[in-house]
Design a protein around this motif. Structure first.
Motif, PDB file in Angstrom:
ATOM      1  N   VAL A  82      25.486 -15.927  51.631  1.00 30.41           N
ATOM      2  CA  VAL A  82      25.289 -15.029  52.759  1.00 30.41           C
ATOM      3  C   VAL A  82      25.921 -13.679  52.446  1.00 30.41           C
ATOM      4  N   GLU A  83      25.195 -12.627  52.801  1.00 33.65           N
ATOM      5  CA  GLU A  83      25.680 -11.251  52.654  1.00 33.65           C
ATOM      6  C   GLU A  83      25.688 -10.606  54.026  1.00 33.65           C
ATOM      7  N   ILE A  84      26.727  -9.813  54.335  1.00 31.82           N
ATOM      8  CA  ILE A  84      26.895  -9.261  55.675  1.00 31.82           C
ATOM      9  C   ILE A  84      27.040  -7.745  55.589  1.00 31.82           C
ATOM     10  N   ASP A  94      37.217  -3.829  68.589  1.00 33.92           N
ATOM     11  CA  ASP A  94      36.623  -4.254  69.857  1.00 33.92           C
ATOM     12  C   ASP A  94      35.335  -3.485  70.076  1.00 33.92           C
ATOM     13  N   GLY A  95      34.379  -4.128  70.789  1.00 33.70           N
ATOM     14  CA  GLY A  95      33.131  -3.457  71.119  1.00 33.70           C
ATOM     15  C   GLY A  95      31.939  -4.262  70.645  1.00 33.70           C
ATOM     16  N   THR A  96      30.780  -3.621  70.652  1.00 32.40           N
ATOM     17  CA  THR A  96      29.536  -4.245  70.207  1.00 32.40           C
ATOM     18  C   THR A  96      29.144  -3.658  68.864  1.00 32.40           C
ATOM     19  N   TYR A  97      28.896  -4.532  67.900  1.00 36.79           N
ATOM     20  CA  TYR A  97      28.586  -4.099  66.548  1.00 36.79           C
ATOM     21  C   TYR A  97      27.266  -4.708  66.093  1.00 36.79           C
ATOM     22  N   GLN A  98      26.491  -3.885  65.359  1.00 39.24           N
ATOM     23  CA  GLN A  98      25.255  -4.371  64.757  1.00 39.24           C
ATOM     24  C   GLN A  98      25.585  -4.972  63.398  1.00 39.24           C
ATOM     25  N   MET A  99      25.274  -6.251  63.227  1.00 39.96           N
ATOM     26  CA  MET A  99      25.548  -6.921  61.966  1.00 39.96           C
ATOM     27  C   MET A  99      24.263  -7.536  61.421  1.00 39.96           C
ATOM     28  N   THR A 100      24.103  -7.417  60.138  1.00 43.32           N
ATOM     29  CA  THR A 100      22.949  -7.993  59.456  1.00 43.32           C
ATOM     30  C   THR A 100      23.431  -9.104  58.527  1.00 43.32           C
ATOM     31  N   PHE A 101      22.869 -10.285  58.696  1.00 48.13           N
ATOM     32  CA  PHE A 101      23.202 -11.438  57.857  1.00 48.13           C
ATOM     33  C   PHE A 101      21.989 -11.743  56.977  1.00 48.13           C
ATOM     34  N   SER A 102      22.205 -11.753  55.667  1.00 49.31           N
ATOM     35  CA  SER A 102      21.128 -11.993  54.702  1.00 49.31           C
ATOM     36  C   SER A 102      21.480 -13.181  53.822  1.00 49.31           C
ATOM     37  N   ILE A 103      20.465 -13.980  53.505  1.00 49.67           N
ATOM     38  CA  ILE A 103      20.645 -15.158  52.656  1.00 49.67           C
ATOM     39  C   ILE A 103      19.978 -14.903  51.308  1.00 49.67           C
ATOM     40  N   PHE A 104      20.742 -15.167  50.227  1.00 48.02           N
ATOM     41  CA  PHE A 104      20.247 -15.005  48.864  1.00 48.02           C
ATOM     42  C   PHE A 104      20.396 -16.335  48.122  1.00 48.02           C
ATOM     43  N   ASP A 105      19.702 -16.424  46.986  1.00 49.28           N
ATOM     44  CA  ASP A 105      19.836 -17.623  46.156  1.00 49.28           C
ATOM     45  C   ASP A 105      20.746 -17.372  44.960  1.00 49.28           C
ATOM     46  N   ALA A 106      21.435 -16.235  44.956  1.00 52.80           N
ATOM     47  CA  ALA A 106      22.354 -15.908  43.863  1.00 52.80           C
ATOM     48  C   ALA A 106      23.553 -15.144  44.424  1.00 52.80           C
ATOM     49  N   ALA A 107      24.660 -15.198  43.700  1.00 45.48           N
ATOM     50  CA  ALA A 107      25.880 -14.530  44.155  1.00 45.48           C
ATOM     51  C   ALA A 107      25.767 -13.018  44.086  1.00 45.48           C
ATOM     52  N   THR A 108      24.936 -12.521  43.197  1.00 48.70           N
ATOM     53  CA  THR A 108      24.698 -11.076  43.073  1.00 48.70           C
ATOM     54  C   THR A 108      23.227 -10.851  42.770  1.00 48.70           C
ATOM     55  N   GLY A 109      22.747  -9.644  43.131  1.00 53.02           N
ATOM     56  CA  GLY A 109      21.377  -9.285  42.824  1.00 53.02           C
ATOM     57  C   GLY A 109      20.366 -10.082  43.625  1.00 53.02           C
TER      58      GLY A 109
END
Length: 271
Positions: free
Chosen positions: A101-103, A42-57
């Protein structure tokens, strides 16, 4: 489909849903945030969502930070529009063969594995042809759309739209390099008759003033009057009665226009 993603201090259970048909396109992500023991956070969390064109790297093509409220582990976020570097998500993803998407949560290491995103919401938006008109629940048009407010715009700036509507809604005589958008502010839209015979003699894109269909309101009001006769000595009462019709009306009622119940929304056109 729920996806479990693991990090060093948190675990996520994610549900992905594309905003099919949305303008602009995006992804609705609902998730459950727990600690590594499965306890809801519970609470407020800072989350970063990033989009890539590959599953890794690779390098993030789109990245945005969100401050999300988490209640009993549950949160929701919509990935949409420009990121922190002002790169539109739709334009970034629409031509990719695959997107992931990477989180990251509260500065921890990225959760693994990255999760593939469906391309269909972006593809469907990308396939919306220029000239498409929609209702929109905001007075500000989204990216890739214009207000249907009758403004004059440059042909060279919107060649695809001009190829569709041309001068249907007018072209300024004094500015031959411009054309007009339809002005649908305060208007109802009627389907073009195209020879059906319901709305004869209309030109495509033409306006039509308000009007009542021809009709009458019969009023059978009569007045009893005495029979009279006129002689040399003047007018004297007769010995019977008759009826004479009166001219009457139904009175004035109503407002300044005739309209059905309605809701005010914005008309936008795909450019």
């Amino acid at each position: 489909m729920p996806i479990k993603k693991l990090g060093s201090a948190f675990a996520l259970l994610l549900f992905f849903a594309g905003l099919a048909g949305a303008v602009p396109a995006g992804f609705n992500i609902q998730g459950r945030l727990t600690d590594m023991n499965g306890i809801n956070r519970d609470g407020t969390y800072q989350m970063t969502f990033s989009i890539f064109d590959a599953a890794t790297g690779g390098i993030a093509l789109w990245e945005q930070n969100f401050s999300l409220s988490v209640q009993n582990g549950n949160f929701q976020v919509i990935l949409q529009g420009p990121d922190k570097n002002n790169k539109p998500l739709e334009d970034t993803v629409k031509n990719l063969e695959a997107a992931y998407v990477e989180i990251m949560v509260s500065g921890e290491a990225p959760m693994v594995p990255r999760q593939p995103l469906l391309r269909s919401p972006f593809a469907s938006s990308d396939k919306i042809p220029a000239g498409t008109i929609l209702n929109y629940a905001s007075i500000t048009p989204p990216e890739g759309w214009l207000l249907c407010n009758g403004q004059s715009i440059f042909k060279d700036d919107y060649p695809e739209l001009f190829a569709v509507i041309g001068c249907t809604f007018g072209c300024p005589i004094a500015e031959p390099n411009k054309f007009n958008l339809p002005d649908l502010r305060g208007e109802f839209v009627r389907g073009f008759d195209a020879g059906r015979g319901v709305d004869n003699y209309r030109v495509f894109g033409s306006t039509q003033a308000d009007i009542f269909k021809s009709h009458t309101h019969p009023d059978n009001t009569f007045q009893e009057i005495a029979n009279t006769w006129r002689g040399g000595g003047g007018v004297s009462p007769g010995n019977g009665t008759g009826r004479s019709a009166l001219i009457a009306n139904t009175g004035i009622i109503g407002g300044v226009e005739t309209r059905p119940r309605n809701v005010a929304l914005t008309y936008i056109i795909k450019r």
